[in-house]
Write a protein that holds these residues in place. Structure first.
Motif, short mmCIF file in Angstrom:
data_model
loop_
_atom_site.label_atom_id
_atom_site.label_comp_id
_atom_site.label_asym_id
_atom_site.label_seq_id
_atom_site.Cartn_x
_atom_site.Cartn_y
_atom_site.Cartn_z
N GLU A 176 0.83 -1.20 0.00
CA GLU A 176 0.00 0.00 0.00
C GLU A 176 0.87 1.25 0.00
O GLU A 176 0.56 2.24 -0.67
CB GLU A 176 -0.92 0.00 1.22
CG GLU A 176 -2.04 -1.01 1.08
CD GLU A 176 -3.00 -0.99 2.26
OE1 GLU A 176 -2.66 -0.37 3.29
OE2 GLU A 176 -4.08 -1.58 2.15
N ALA A 177 1.97 1.20 0.76
CA ALA A 177 2.87 2.35 0.80
C ALA A 177 3.43 2.65 -0.59
O ALA A 177 3.60 3.80 -0.98
CB ALA A 177 4.00 2.10 1.79
N ALA A 178 3.68 1.59 -1.36
CA ALA A 178 4.19 1.78 -2.72
C ALA A 178 3.12 2.38 -3.63
O ALA A 178 3.39 3.26 -4.44
CB ALA A 178 4.70 0.46 -3.29
N ARG A 179 1.88 1.88 -3.47
CA ARG A 179 0.78 2.48 -4.23
C ARG A 179 0.69 3.97 -3.90
O ARG A 179 0.50 4.82 -4.77
CB ARG A 179 -0.56 1.82 -3.86
CG ARG A 179 -0.73 0.39 -4.30
CD ARG A 179 -0.84 0.22 -5.80
NE ARG A 179 -2.02 0.80 -6.40
CZ ARG A 179 -3.18 0.16 -6.54
NH1 ARG A 179 -3.30 -1.06 -6.12
NH2 ARG A 179 -4.20 0.76 -7.12
N ASP A 180 0.85 4.25 -2.61
CA ASP A 180 0.68 5.61 -2.11
C ASP A 180 1.66 6.58 -2.75
O ASP A 180 1.32 7.73 -3.01
CB ASP A 180 0.86 5.60 -0.59
CG ASP A 180 0.32 6.86 0.05
OD1 ASP A 180 -0.84 7.19 -0.22
OD2 ASP A 180 1.08 7.52 0.79
N VAL A 181 2.90 6.13 -3.00
CA VAL A 181 3.88 7.05 -3.59
C VAL A 181 3.81 7.03 -5.11
O VAL A 181 4.65 7.64 -5.78
CB VAL A 181 5.33 6.79 -3.13
CG1 VAL A 181 5.44 6.95 -1.63
CG2 VAL A 181 5.81 5.42 -3.57
N GLY A 182 2.84 6.31 -5.68
CA GLY A 182 2.59 6.46 -7.10
C GLY A 182 2.82 5.23 -7.97
O GLY A 182 2.81 5.33 -9.19
N ALA A 183 3.06 4.07 -7.36
CA ALA A 183 3.31 2.88 -8.17
C ALA A 183 1.99 2.18 -8.51
O ALA A 183 1.14 2.02 -7.65
CB ALA A 183 4.22 1.91 -7.40
#
Lengths: 344, 274
Positions: free
Chosen positions: B170-177
């Motif tokens: 989720e953290a990766a989605r959050d920064v735009g992935a």
């Protein structure tokens, strides 16, 4: 001007329970708003809906006027800091922070500059080469913060970010985070179940219970003037006494106090610091225990029917267990049917 | 001064005996085979060989069928492992992260291949392959050996994917992935060591597999272990078999050393949900 607008947002889980129930909130630019509530109150679900990790079943979320209700997290101008840090353990600190910038295809030199600047901001200058597993809990949380801040999100979302840290570190970090937040002027939504955190950091507090906002207001207002019995009981220490009102007097066991409201059942709320103890020939309460907190003393009292009350006193030596005392409330609030109907 | 630990730790005799027994049972036979591989003359009743030497190494390695079998085995194991990864890893991810009808039944069906006496299953499959003209072909053996890898390559990666912290993704989605980027940059590296363990087990397991390779592959396909069996069965010279055995240790030994370096002890255990 409002940056974040949450309008009538509802989240119903497959079991049919409403985690969030027609919740509305406006957050102004640069404001830090705390969502405060017990576990299971829906505060985290609400935050996750703003971040895009949960889909609302109803309502709208707009950021800077743009409807983001159905956008995935990667397309929202939000940055989330998770309770568990959620750092990528296979990357070092620099790569963790740089990941989002690399996705945006920023030139390497610029990435280096930005990452170094943000690491400096969170007090981790020179830590870029460390693996995240080599860091302490507090440092990991700073990296998580840096990872979000470096992308300059319009809204920073903090999901109980200090819950896994010890008391001292928590207090230090919350001051630092508040400093950084104010310096950058970044709009922030902060979820916590710790009222100290909420009271010390927030511009405004939203007290949430059962997916609904019980009260929204400045920390001092929420503390001084809780609008529902739930808020009264949740923020700070509070004596909540169920009783009857008859002829302008509130009655519970042998304790009575003037209360100018219509007859009927009522809940009386008195802060321990607003409940004075008096010497009395006809005592209404008995001292159960006296606790010395250093800065002040706390006296636990029992009414004749066993109702437990608390009173803050300056001079502990005056009281001992078993002693009978009279009660003299200096300020009270009264609630009926979940609404505040009187405040002195 | 008092310390909790005694200055001279007592020797744990029962542990020593157990270790000794294990050594005897595991290392003993290996030692005998290794000794045979370097023996030229060893007649009863001598305890150690009369004459050591490399004569049989030269003879074994000089045979073209040995080299053909080795290369074939390496090719087979590589192809099977890669195919298995291609099929199983996406399936494992689906099992670990998605909900769909029949998920649990499908998941347990991967055990089914191991629930029957294997030879019976192989004979049944061989009958089908016979009609498809797959008997005695490279791809026939690839197919049959794939069955053997399914369990490792589904169950271990499923555990690996499940062990990856959702918040990290989720953290990766959050920064735009996007979802694919998250899988590639976060999920796969996080699950990597455990998946590497599964790949290794598949490779080694396939390399030494004999039943399927023999039943489906014979007579055209002769893998290393099958060649060894035929040497041991048909030739009176023990050394041929012994030399091949020692040769066959080499890939698994290298693989295991490699595995220890890159994976570390925890990954295998984690793969099995430990």
């Amino acid at each position: 001007m409002s940056v974040l607008n949450i309008a009538e947002v509802t989240k119903t889980f497959s079991g049919g329970t409403n985690a969030v129930d027609r919740f509305s909130l406006d957050v102004a630019g640069g404001e830090l708003v705390c969502l405060l509530g017990p576990s299971g109150s829906g505060k985290s679900t609400l935050l996750r809906m703003v971040g895009g990790f949960e889909q609302p079943t109803g309502g709208r979320i707009t950021i800077d006027g743009e409807d983001v209700t159905h956008l995935p997290p990667e397309r929202r101008p939000t940055g989330m800091v998770f309770q568990s840090h959620a750092l990528w353990t296979h990357m070092n600190v620099f790569k963790n922070v740089a990941f989002g910038l690399r996705l945006r295809r920023m030139p390497a030199k610029q990435i280096r500059e930005k990452v170094e600047a943000v690491l400096e901001l969170v007090g981790l200058a020179g830590y870029g080469d460390r693996m995240t597993t080599q860091l302490s809990g507090g440092q990991q949380q700073r990296v998580a913060l840096a990872r979000s801040l470096v992308l300059e999100p319009k809204i920073l979302l903090l999901d109980e970010p200090f819950a896994s840290l010890d008391q001292h570190l928590r207090e230090r970090l919350r001051d630092e985070v508040r400093d950084i937040q104010q310096r950058l002027g970044i709009t922030t939504l902060f979820v916590t179940h710790g009222q100290d955190e909420a009271l010390s950091m927030a511009d405004r507090i939203v007290v949430i219970a059962n997916g609904r906002a019980e009260q929204i207001g400045r920390p001092d207002a929420v503390y001084r003037d809780p609008k529902t019995p739930f808020v009264a009981g949740f923020i700070g220490l509070m004596n909540l006494i169920e009783g009857e009102v008859k002829n302008g007097h509130f009655i519970r066991s042998e304790f009575t106090t003037p209360l100018p409201i219509a007859d009927g059942p009522a809940t009386l709320a008195i802060r321990p610091e607003a409940l004075d103890l008096t010497a009395s020939n006809a005592p209404t309460a008995r001292v159960h225990r006296v606790t010395d907190y250093g800065s002040h003393g706390l006296v636990d009292l029992d009414l004749a029917d066993g109702t437990r009350l608390k009173s803050t006193v300056a001079n502990l030596d005056l009281f001992q267990a078993g002693q009978g005392v009279g009660l003299l409330p200096r300020a009270v609030a009264a609630y009926r049917e979940n609404q505040q109907i009187y405040r002195s | 001064m008092t310390t909790l630990a005694p200055a001279h730790p007592r020797i744990d005799w029962s542990g020593m005996v157990l270790a000794l027994l294990l050594t005897l049972v595991i290392v003993g036979p290996l030692l005998v085979v290794a000794t045979w591989a370097f023996t030229e003359v060893w007649r009863y009743p001598n305890i150690i060989p009369q004459q050591f030497g490399f004569r049989f190494w030269g003879q074994t390695l000089g045979r073209p069928d040995v080299w053909n079998a080795l290369i074939l085995s390496l090719r087979l194991s590589t192809v099977v492992t890669l195919l298995s990864a291609l099929i199983c890893l996406p399936a494992a991810y689906a099992f670990a992260r998605m909900t769909f009808p029949g998920r649990d039944i499908l998941f347990f069906s991967f055990l089914a291949g191991h629930a029957f006496p294997k030879f019976g299953l192989l004979v049944a499959i061989a009958a089908i392959f016979l009609q498809l003209d797959l008997i005695g072909t490279f791809w026939g053996v690839v197919l049959i050996q794939l069955v053997g890898t399914l369990m490792f390559m589904i169950w271990i990666p499923v555990a690996a994917f499940q062990a990856v912290d959702r918040r990290m993704e989720e953290a990766a989605r959050d920064v735009g992935a996007g979802p694919l980027r998250v899988f590639w940059s976060i999920t796969l590296p996080q699950a990597g060591p455990t998946i590497a363990a599964a790949l290794l087990l598949s490779f080694v397991g396939t390399f030494y597999e004999t039943e399927g390779a023999w039943l489906i592959g014979a007579p055209g396909i002769r893998t290393m272990p099958i060649l060894m069996i035929s040497y041991i069965n048909n030739q009176m010279v023990i050394q041929y078999g012994a030399v091949l055995s020692v040769l066959l240790w080499v890939p698994s030994f290298i693989a295991l050393m490699f595995a220890r370096r890159i994976i570390g002890g925890g990954a295998f255990a984690r793969g099995f949900g430990g």
